[in-house]
Design a protein around this motif. Structure first.
Motif, PDB file in Angstrom:
ATOM      1  N   ASN A 258     -28.646  15.427-108.480  1.00 49.00           N
ATOM      2  CA  ASN A 258     -27.572  14.835-107.662  1.00 49.00           C
ATOM      3  C   ASN A 258     -27.624  13.315-107.699  1.00 49.00           C
ATOM      4  N   ARG A 259     -28.806  12.782-107.622  1.00 51.64           N
ATOM      5  CA  ARG A 259     -28.951  11.317-107.673  1.00 51.64           C
ATOM      6  C   ARG A 259     -28.585  10.777-109.059  1.00 51.64           C
ATOM      7  N   GLU A 260     -28.931  11.502-110.097  1.00 47.35           N
ATOM      8  CA  GLU A 260     -28.568  11.069-111.456  1.00 47.35           C
ATOM      9  C   GLU A 260     -27.046  11.100-111.641  1.00 47.35           C
ATOM     10  N   ARG A 261     -26.386  12.125-111.083  1.00 48.88           N
ATOM     11  CA  ARG A 261     -24.915  12.163-111.137  1.00 48.88           C
ATOM     12  C   ARG A 261     -24.326  10.979-110.369  1.00 48.88           C
ATOM     13  N   TYR A 262     -24.929  10.664-109.252  1.00 43.26           N
ATOM     14  CA  TYR A 262     -24.477   9.515-108.469  1.00 43.26           C
ATOM     15  C   TYR A 262     -24.657   8.218-109.261  1.00 43.26           C
TER      16      TYR A 262
ATOM     17  N   PHE B 221     -24.665   8.015-112.493  1.00 41.01           N
ATOM     18  CA  PHE B 221     -23.623   8.040-113.529  1.00 41.01           C
ATOM     19  C   PHE B 221     -22.287   7.569-112.959  1.00 41.01           C
ATOM     20  N   THR B 222     -21.939   8.051-111.767  1.00 42.46           N
ATOM     21  CA  THR B 222     -20.704   7.607-111.098  1.00 42.46           C
ATOM     22  C   THR B 222     -20.738   6.108-110.839  1.00 42.46           C
ATOM     23  N   LEU B 223     -21.881   5.617-110.435  1.00 44.21           N
ATOM     24  CA  LEU B 223     -22.022   4.173-110.205  1.00 44.21           C
ATOM     25  C   LEU B 223     -21.849   3.389-111.509  1.00 44.21           C
ATOM     26  N   HIS B 224     -22.341   3.933-112.615  1.00 41.60           N
ATOM     27  CA  HIS B 224     -22.153   3.272-113.908  1.00 41.60           C
ATOM     28  C   HIS B 224     -20.670   3.204-114.262  1.00 41.60           C
ATOM     29  N   VAL B 225     -19.944   4.272-113.984  1.00 40.67           N
ATOM     30  CA  VAL B 225     -18.499   4.273-114.238  1.00 40.67           C
ATOM     31  C   VAL B 225     -17.831   3.205-113.375  1.00 40.67           C
ATOM     32  N   ARG B 226     -18.219   3.158-112.113  1.00 38.96           N
ATOM     33  CA  ARG B 226     -17.659   2.123-111.214  1.00 38.96           C
ATOM     34  C   ARG B 226     -18.015   0.718-111.704  1.00 38.96           C
ATOM     35  N   ALA B 227     -19.229   0.540-112.169  1.00 41.28           N
ATOM     36  CA  ALA B 227     -19.655  -0.776-112.667  1.00 41.28           C
ATOM     37  C   ALA B 227     -18.837  -1.180-113.880  1.00 41.28           C
ATOM     38  N   ARG B 228     -18.603  -0.219-114.786  1.00 41.07           N
ATOM     39  CA  ARG B 228     -17.780  -0.522-115.963  1.00 41.07           C
ATOM     40  C   ARG B 228     -16.362  -0.910-115.538  1.00 41.07           C
ATOM     41  N   GLN B 229     -15.806  -0.154-114.588  1.00 37.17           N
ATOM     42  CA  GLN B 229     -14.466  -0.468-114.094  1.00 37.17           C
ATOM     43  C   GLN B 229     -14.441  -1.845-113.421  1.00 37.17           C
ATOM     44  N   ALA B 230     -15.486  -2.145-112.668  1.00 38.94           N
ATOM     45  CA  ALA B 230     -15.561  -3.443-111.996  1.00 38.94           C
ATOM     46  C   ALA B 230     -15.630  -4.583-113.019  1.00 38.94           C
ATOM     47  N   ARG B 231     -16.392  -4.369-114.105  1.00 37.55           N
ATOM     48  CA  ARG B 231     -16.463  -5.406-115.146  1.00 37.55           C
ATOM     49  C   ARG B 231     -15.127  -5.570-115.857  1.00 37.55           C
TER      50      ARG B 231
ATOM     51  N   ARG C  77     -29.558   0.004-109.057  1.00 37.69           N
ATOM     52  CA  ARG C  77     -30.986  -0.310-109.001  1.00 37.69           C
ATOM     53  C   ARG C  77     -31.666   0.397-107.822  1.00 37.69           C
ATOM     54  N   VAL C  78     -31.007   0.400-106.673  1.00 40.28           N
ATOM     55  CA  VAL C  78     -31.596   1.018-105.485  1.00 40.28           C
ATOM     56  C   VAL C  78     -31.784   2.517-105.703  1.00 40.28           C
ATOM     57  N   VAL C  79     -30.746   3.173-106.246  1.00 37.09           N
ATOM     58  CA  VAL C  79     -30.853   4.617-106.473  1.00 37.09           C
ATOM     59  C   VAL C  79     -31.929   4.913-107.510  1.00 37.09           C
ATOM     60  N   ARG C  80     -32.030   4.130-108.561  1.00 37.92           N
ATOM     61  CA  ARG C  80     -33.077   4.318-109.573  1.00 37.92           C
ATOM     62  C   ARG C  80     -34.466   4.174-108.937  1.00 37.92           C
ATOM     63  N   GLU C  81     -34.595   3.175-108.053  1.00 38.51           N
ATOM     64  CA  GLU C  81     -35.882   2.987-107.378  1.00 38.51           C
ATOM     65  C   GLU C  81     -36.202   4.177-106.479  1.00 38.51           C
ATOM     66  N   GLU C  82     -35.181   4.679-105.789  1.00 41.41           N
ATOM     67  CA  GLU C  82     -35.398   5.848-104.925  1.00 41.41           C
ATOM     68  C   GLU C  82     -35.859   7.050-105.756  1.00 41.41           C
TER      69      GLU C  82
ATOM     70  N   GLU D  62     -21.504  -6.948-108.808  1.00 41.16           N
ATOM     71  CA  GLU D  62     -22.887  -7.158-108.390  1.00 41.16           C
ATOM     72  C   GLU D  62     -23.334  -6.087-107.396  1.00 41.16           C
ATOM     73  N   HIS D  63     -22.436  -5.728-106.495  1.00 46.13           N
ATOM     74  CA  HIS D  63     -22.769  -4.694-105.510  1.00 46.13           C
ATOM     75  C   HIS D  63     -23.051  -3.359-106.202  1.00 46.13           C
ATOM     76  N   THR D  64     -22.220  -3.003-107.151  1.00 48.37           N
ATOM     77  CA  THR D  64     -22.421  -1.751-107.889  1.00 48.37           C
ATOM     78  C   THR D  64     -23.740  -1.790-108.661  1.00 48.37           C
TER      79      THR D  64
END
Length: 170
Positions: A70-74, A76-86, A51-56, A44-46
């Motif tokens: 840079n934000r889009e790469r971030y 993407f990294t968050l998506h990888v973390r979210a997949r790992q978290a799931r 969402r916050v970065v997309r809004e920014e 949930e945190h990821t």
């Protein structure tokens, strides 16, 4: 009697061991539940961070292309973390299911042992009751025999079985 008492003692010890298995299994279930909650919170945190970065990115007015990349790469990294978290969450849920199954099996075994323990206790109680009744019956028979013996010994020599010599002549 002593053999039954020993069997009861062995079953009591077995019940104690099974209880410790159940307690340990319950602890493992609680640990697995806590780990699932932690994984859910991480996922949930990821998702919130994405969402916050997309809004920014959406509300940036004076951003250069490099900042947006840079934000889009971030993201993407968050998506990888979210997949790992799931994935971790899925594994944690599987572990939780297996721990719950172990706990149910341990609890079922404990219930079987408790039923056997109860049945053995009832058998032992029945044997104690039978032995007590046997003692009471023996005392009653002995008292009755003693009373019969005293009645016969208290009768005069010329009488038989409660009939006096006067009763015979009539």
């Amino acid at each position: 009697m002593n053999d039954q008492r020993q069997r009861l003692h062995r079953i009591d010890r077995l019940a104690e061991v099974r209880q410790s298995y159940v307690t340990a299994a319950e602890g493992r279930v609680r640990e697995a539940e806590q780990y699932v909650r932690l994984c859910e919170e991480a996922a949930e945190h990821t998702d919130r961070q994405i969402r916050v970065v997309r809004e920014e990115i959406a509300y940036l007015d004076h951003s250069s292309g490099a900042e947006i990349q840079n934000r889009e790469r971030y993201v993407f990294t968050l998506h990888v973390r979210a997949r790992q978290a799931r994935e971790m969450l899925d594994k944690a849920r599987k572990v939780l299911d297996s721990r719950r199954h172990e706990w149910r099996e341990a609890r079922r075994d404990q219930m079987v042992i408790e039923k056997v323990q109860e049945r053995r206790l009832q058998e032992w109680q029945h044997s104690v009751n039978v032995a007590g009744q046997k003692d009471v019956d023996e005392m009653t028979v002995a008292r009755h025999a003693r009373n019969q013996f005293h009645r016969r010994s208290d009768q005069p020599a010329g009488t038989t079985a409660g009939i006096t010599s006067n009763d015979r002549t009539v």
